[in-house]
Every structure is written in structure tokens, then in C-alpha cells.
Write a protein that holds these residues in place. Structure first.
Motif, PDB file in Angstrom:
ATOM      1  N   ASP A 244      11.599   6.498 -23.040  1.00 11.90           N
ATOM      2  CA  ASP A 244      11.202   6.205 -21.657  1.00 11.90           C
ATOM      3  C   ASP A 244      10.279   4.992 -21.554  1.00 11.90           C
ATOM      4  O   ASP A 244       9.903   4.590 -20.450  1.00 11.90           O
TER       5      ASP A 244
ATOM      6  N   GLY B 249       1.933   5.625 -19.345  1.00 13.76           N
ATOM      7  CA  GLY B 249       2.334   7.001 -19.567  1.00 13.76           C
ATOM      8  C   GLY B 249       3.829   7.195 -19.402  1.00 13.76           C
ATOM      9  O   GLY B 249       4.435   6.746 -18.425  1.00 13.76           O
ATOM     10  N   ALA B 250       4.462   7.861 -20.374  1.00 13.79           N
ATOM     11  CA  ALA B 250       5.890   8.163 -20.324  1.00 13.79           C
ATOM     12  C   ALA B 250       6.122   9.510 -21.001  1.00 13.79           C
ATOM     13  O   ALA B 250       5.229  10.049 -21.661  1.00 13.79           O
ATOM     14  N   ARG B 251       7.323  10.056 -20.855  1.00 13.70           N
ATOM     15  CA  ARG B 251       7.609  11.352 -21.466  1.00 13.70           C
ATOM     16  C   ARG B 251       7.923  11.216 -22.952  1.00 13.70           C
ATOM     17  O   ARG B 251       7.326  11.863 -23.791  1.00 13.70           O
ATOM     18  N   THR B 252       8.885  10.374 -23.290  1.00 19.03           N
ATOM     19  CA  THR B 252       9.300  10.194 -24.683  1.00 19.03           C
ATOM     20  C   THR B 252       9.354   8.704 -24.997  1.00 19.03           C
ATOM     21  O   THR B 252       9.233   7.853 -24.105  1.00 19.03           O
TER      22      THR B 252
ATOM     23  N   MET C 244      -1.354  13.719 -21.734  1.00 20.28           N
ATOM     24  CA  MET C 244      -1.393  13.091 -20.423  1.00 20.28           C
ATOM     25  C   MET C 244      -2.229  11.829 -20.498  1.00 20.28           C
ATOM     26  O   MET C 244      -3.258  11.779 -21.184  1.00 20.28           O
TER      27      MET C 244
ATOM     28  N   ARG D 133      -0.667  10.870 -27.628  1.00 23.78           N
ATOM     29  CA  ARG D 133       0.128  11.955 -27.049  1.00 23.78           C
ATOM     30  C   ARG D 133      -0.646  12.632 -25.928  1.00 23.78           C
ATOM     31  O   ARG D 133      -1.875  12.585 -25.886  1.00 23.78           O
TER      32      ARG D 133
ATOM     33  N   LEU E 220       2.634   9.288 -24.721  1.00 18.35           N
ATOM     34  CA  LEU E 220       3.829  10.111 -24.505  1.00 18.35           C
ATOM     35  C   LEU E 220       3.445  11.563 -24.298  1.00 18.35           C
ATOM     36  O   LEU E 220       2.640  12.121 -25.050  1.00 18.35           O
ATOM     37  N   SER E 221       4.048  12.196 -23.299  1.00 18.77           N
ATOM     38  CA  SER E 221       3.621  13.532 -22.884  1.00 18.77           C
ATOM     39  C   SER E 221       4.590  14.652 -23.219  1.00 18.77           C
ATOM     40  O   SER E 221       4.248  15.827 -23.083  1.00 18.77           O
ATOM     41  N   ALA E 222       5.812  14.337 -23.661  1.00 20.13           N
ATOM     42  CA  ALA E 222       6.821  15.390 -23.862  1.00 20.13           C
ATOM     43  C   ALA E 222       7.410  15.331 -25.263  1.00 20.13           C
ATOM     44  O   ALA E 222       8.623  15.320 -25.446  1.00 20.13           O
TER      45      ALA E 222
ATOM     46  N   GLY F  85       2.481   4.796 -14.746  1.00 21.72           N
ATOM     47  CA  GLY F  85       3.325   5.916 -15.120  1.00 21.72           C
ATOM     48  C   GLY F  85       4.733   5.686 -14.620  1.00 21.72           C
ATOM     49  O   GLY F  85       4.936   5.388 -13.437  1.00 21.72           O
ATOM     50  N   GLY F  86       5.728   5.763 -15.507  1.00 17.30           N
ATOM     51  CA  GLY F  86       7.120   5.599 -15.100  1.00 17.30           C
ATOM     52  C   GLY F  86       7.382   4.237 -14.473  1.00 17.30           C
ATOM     53  O   GLY F  86       7.001   3.199 -15.005  1.00 17.30           O
TER      54      GLY F  86
END
Length: 343
Positions: free
Chosen positions: A248, A242-245, A287, A285, A272-274, A214-215
Motif C-alpha cells: 500500500d 501510514g498504510a496497511r501493508t 498506528m 509498525r 504499516l498497521s496490518a 494516510g492512504g
């Protein structure tokens, strides 16, 4: 005059039979290091288990839950985390004092920076001499501009013959070092790298590998995969990132190069979570932990690197699917600052 409050007293801790004084509210690890005991430790925040020891007698108050980093067998045998244990009585513990990894402070200079996302920058440092570490471990990074402060970052590549090291530095609000790296040109700035630390490296085995990042947690995962690819590893791999958009996501070319080189099935799943409902993204999509159960079996060996909430959720998902606790290795990216001694 009488008081309703009882003054806290110091406790005595016997480490392998040798006594030392633990001051009120002091953890066992803090007392040991203050007393000059070379106690095995790394992150100091309860996330790596390097400081685990067996409680032989007495009671401690635990500052955080240790169940996520200690196995059920270790908990049953009375193991505790020294960095999170404040003696409630006099105690006695047993620990392998030879387990501390060989750590060194090496000087160097910033060689280059590369913006990877809006808040993550690759920092490349040329060390003055080689530093031995395992892919997946981390180090304490200090920059001359920040005096004595340092920050924990994972190596983003395996050990290199030219003594160059790389870190992925995510900008943290209020973080002096991460802000400096993401906002200023540091080329030529003096640096100190102290390490290695951590025990999240690739273990031997023949079963499938599940890697979750993540990140900036992609750094140790990428280092482990790069290292394993060079040794012609033939274990199937599933990598979830895992990333937001979509903006990212990063290091996609490097991941694709590893996938092409890997001598077994290699599945890469960015999650992607956001995203908004009308976003054009056609991939996974939500978490990253929600997608984990589909891709794991009981025989898997799992490596989790990233935010504590992600690591905890994925650990729970793995355990629910029957993956043994001793086959789960994690690096919980907590915001931890320390002071390092300058040579």
C-alpha cells in the motif's frame, strides 16, 4: 385536538446585520447559500473551518464537534462552523464575506491514469485553461460519465504552467467516481474541476515541519513538499506515511527525490498497521499516531491529511506534546459528494 409535539419553527439569522430565514433543521450555511449569500465555505462537513463565523447572539445546535478544527481562542470568542450549526433560536453572526477563495470551474479531459496501489489510481487531467491554487488545497472533480455528481480530491502536485493537474483517487466501496477511475480506461473523457477549496497549505515559518499522511492523503502532503522543495526550503522535515501493508506504499521514488533535494534534514518514516507477526517488514509498525510523539517538539508546525480517525488521533498527540492548536493544519478525508453546476 392537542398534540404532545411542538412544530419546529423557522429562525431568523442576521449575517453581518442582514436578516435571512433559516428553515427547520437547516444549517446556517445551507440557509445562506439558499438565499444567495456568498458565504465562505469549502468541505461542508465540518472538516476545514472555511465557514467559521462568530456567534454574536442566540444559540445553535452543533451537528459535530468543532474543537478539532477551531482553536481554543476561537471557541472562547464564540466562533462556530456555519455548516454544522442549526439555529436553536434567532441568531446573529459576523463573518468576513471576502474570505471566500476565488473558485472557478474549468473544463478539461483525462490525459492518463496510473495504478499506484491495488485501490489508488493517479488521474492526470489536462485542463483547457490554468487554475490557480495553493499546494495542499483540493477541488471538486466531475466526469462526464457521471452527470452532475462530483467528489472532493486534493491536488497531488503544485500548480503547473501547462495546466495539468493530478489527483490520487482511492477506490471507495459504492463510490461511483472512484470505482470508475480505478476500473475503467477514461483517457479522453471530459472532466470538470471546480476549485480551489480548503486551507491546508504550507504556512511560512522557520521551525520544523511534521507531515502526516494516510492512504490517498499523501496527495496534498506531496504537493506541499514538491512546492517547498522548489523554493529551497531549509526547514527540517519529518514525514510519516501510514498504510496497511508494504504493497500500500507508493510514490516512494518521488519522496526520495524530494529528500535528496531538500536543504535540511528530511526524515521519512512509513508506518504499516496490518502486518502479521512473522512479516519481514523491519520498519515502523502500528498506528501512525503512536509514532508521532517521538518526532515532534513544541515548536513544530504540523500538517495532517487522511482519514478522520487518523487526523483526530494525531491532533490529540500533537496537542499533548505542547504543539499549539494554531500550528496544526488538517484535511480530514471524509467521503463527501456534491452536485456541481455544468457550464
Amino acid at each position: 385536538m392537542f398534540t404532545l409535539f411542538k412544530k419546529k419553527q423557522a429562525a431568523t439569522a442576521h449575517i453581518n446585520g442582514a436578516p435571512l430565514t433559516v428553515l427547520p433543521r437547516e444549517t446556517l450555511l445551507q440557509a445562506a447559500l439558499r438565499s444567495g449569500v456568498d458565504f465562505p465555505h469549502s468541505c461542508r462537513v465540518g472538516g476545514c473551518a472555511t465557514c467559521k463565523c462568530r456567534l454574536v447572539s442566540g444559540r445553535v445546535r452543533e451537528l459535530t464537534q468543532s474543537a478539532y478544527v477551531l482553536s481554543a481562542a476561537e471557541l472562547e470568542q464564540g466562533y462556530i462552523l456555519a455548516c454544522q450549526s442549526v439555529p436553536a433560536t434567532d441568531i446573529a453572526v459576523e463573518v468576513d464575506l471576502a474570505a471566500r477563495p476565488a473558485s472557478r470551474r474549468v473544463t478539461g479531459r483525462v490525459l492518463a491514469q496510473q495504478r499506484l496501489t491495488h485501490d489508488i489510481t493517479l488521474l492526470q487531467i489536462q485542463l483547457d485553461e490554468g487554475l490557480t491554487y495553493k499546494a495542499g488545497q483540493f477541488a471538486q472533480l466531475g466526469l462526464a460519465a457521471l452527470g452532475e455528481h462530483a467528489r472532493s480530491y486534493s491536488f497531488a502536485t503544485p500548480m503547473q504552467a501547462d495546466a495539468q493537474v493530478e489527483f490520487f483517487v482511492r477506490k471507495v466501496e459504492g463510490g461511483a467516481l472512484s470505482t470508475l477511475v480505478n476500473e475503467r480506461d477514461l483517457t479522453g473523457v471530459a472532466a470538470i474541476v471546480e476549485g480551489p477549496s480548503g486551507d491546508c497549505w504550507l504556512r511560512p515559518g522557520s521551525g520544523p515541519l511534521v507531515m502526516v499522511a494516510g492512504g490517498s492523503g499523501l496527495a496534498p502532503i506531496l504537493a506541499m513538499l514538491l512546492d517547498a522543495a522548489q523554493t529551497a526550503n531549509t526547514r527540517p522535515v519529518t514525514l510519516l506515511f501510514g498504510a496497511r501493508t508494504e504493497s500500500d506504499l507508493y510514490a516512494l521514488n518521488e519522496i526520495e527525490a524530494i529528500r535528496q533535494q531538500w536543504r535540511a534534514p528530511f526524515t521519512f518514516i512509513p508506518v504499516l498497521s496490518a502486518l502479521s507477526g512473522d512479516d519481514a517488514w523491519r520498519g515502523a509498525r502500528g498506528m501512525v499516531g503512536d509514532h508521532l510523539p517521538v518526532h515532534i517538539g513544541e515548536a513544530a508546525q504540523a500538517y495532517l491529511c487522511g482519514p478522520p480517525a487518523m487526523v483526530d488521533a494525531c491532533t490529540a498527540a500533537l496537542l499533548a506534546r505542547g504543539v499549539a492548536h494554531e500550528h496544526i493544519f488538517a484535511d480530514r478525508f471524509a467521503d463527501r459528494f456534491i452536485t456541481i453546476r455544468r457550464p
